[in-house]
Design a protein around this motif. Structure first.
Motif, short mmCIF file in Angstrom:
data_model
loop_
_atom_site.label_atom_id
_atom_site.label_comp_id
_atom_site.label_asym_id
_atom_site.label_seq_id
_atom_site.Cartn_x
_atom_site.Cartn_y
_atom_site.Cartn_z
N ALA A 1 -2.24 6.15 -1.59
CA ALA A 1 -2.76 6.31 -2.99
C ALA A 1 -2.52 7.47 -3.72
O ALA A 1 -2.51 7.58 -4.97
CB ALA A 1 -4.45 6.08 -2.64
N HIS A 2 -2.67 8.46 -2.91
CA HIS A 2 -2.46 9.86 -3.38
C HIS A 2 -1.05 10.23 -4.26
O HIS A 2 -0.78 11.22 -4.86
CB HIS A 2 -2.79 11.21 -2.71
N TYR B 1 0.88 -1.27 0.10
CA TYR B 1 -0.12 0.10 -0.04
C TYR B 1 0.63 1.29 -0.09
O TYR B 1 0.91 1.99 1.02
CB TYR B 1 -1.14 -0.05 1.26
N HIS C 1 0.34 7.48 -6.18
CA HIS C 1 0.43 6.60 -7.03
C HIS C 1 -0.02 7.35 -8.44
O HIS C 1 -0.98 8.36 -8.22
CB HIS C 1 -0.86 5.52 -7.22
N TYR D 1 -3.81 8.08 -9.38
CA TYR D 1 -4.50 8.75 -8.54
C TYR D 1 -4.01 10.09 -8.14
O TYR D 1 -4.70 11.09 -7.25
CB TYR D 1 -5.07 8.09 -7.23
#
Length: 134
Positions: free
Chosen positions: A80-81, A77, A83, A86
């Motif tokens: 996410a921001h 993980y 990646h 995204y």
């Protein structure tokens, strides 16, 4: 470059999935037991049936120590921001970014023996001098 879906399986995967459904209750019972032991001994309150993640101060040092002591660990993980799919330019999520650098998963599957679970726990505690970061 964008979010997508892969929604097919071959016949071998289907057979494995079907067999796992027949063993689901036993697997779930084993995972619950392992989860309870880890939570009690490591001071966490995890309830996942997929991964058991812990937060460590020095991920590479911790992972090297565990590997040297016969315990596989994993990294999961990315925030996410961060990646590319995204990413929003200028977005800042410092807690997510910090956790993505400190989160490690430890062995968590229904095949673990009690002796293996306590070996893992003891190595984590040993690394931290009997105190685990929570």
């Amino acid at each position: 470059q964008f979010a997508g879906y892969k929604m097919y399986m071959n016949s071998i995967q289907a057979e494995m999935g079907l067999n796992n459904f027949h063993k689901y209750e036993d697997k779930l019972s084993s995972l619950n037991l392992i989860n309870e032991i880890y939570n009690k001994e490591l001071g966490y309150n995890n309830n996942s049936h997929h991964l058991y993640r812990i937060v460590v101060e020095d991920r590479s040092g911790f992972m090297g120590y565990m590997k040297d002591n016969g315990v596989s660990t994993g990294i999961h993980y990315e925030a996410a921001h961060l990646h590319p799919t995204y990413r929003i330019d200028g977005s800042k999520c410092p807690k997510s970014e910090q956790l993505s650098k400190q989160t490690v998963s430890i062995p968590f599957h229904e095949g673990l023996k009690i002796s293996e679970i306590y070996h893992i726990i003891n190595k984590i505690k040993e690394y931290y001098g009997k105190t685990v970061l929570t």
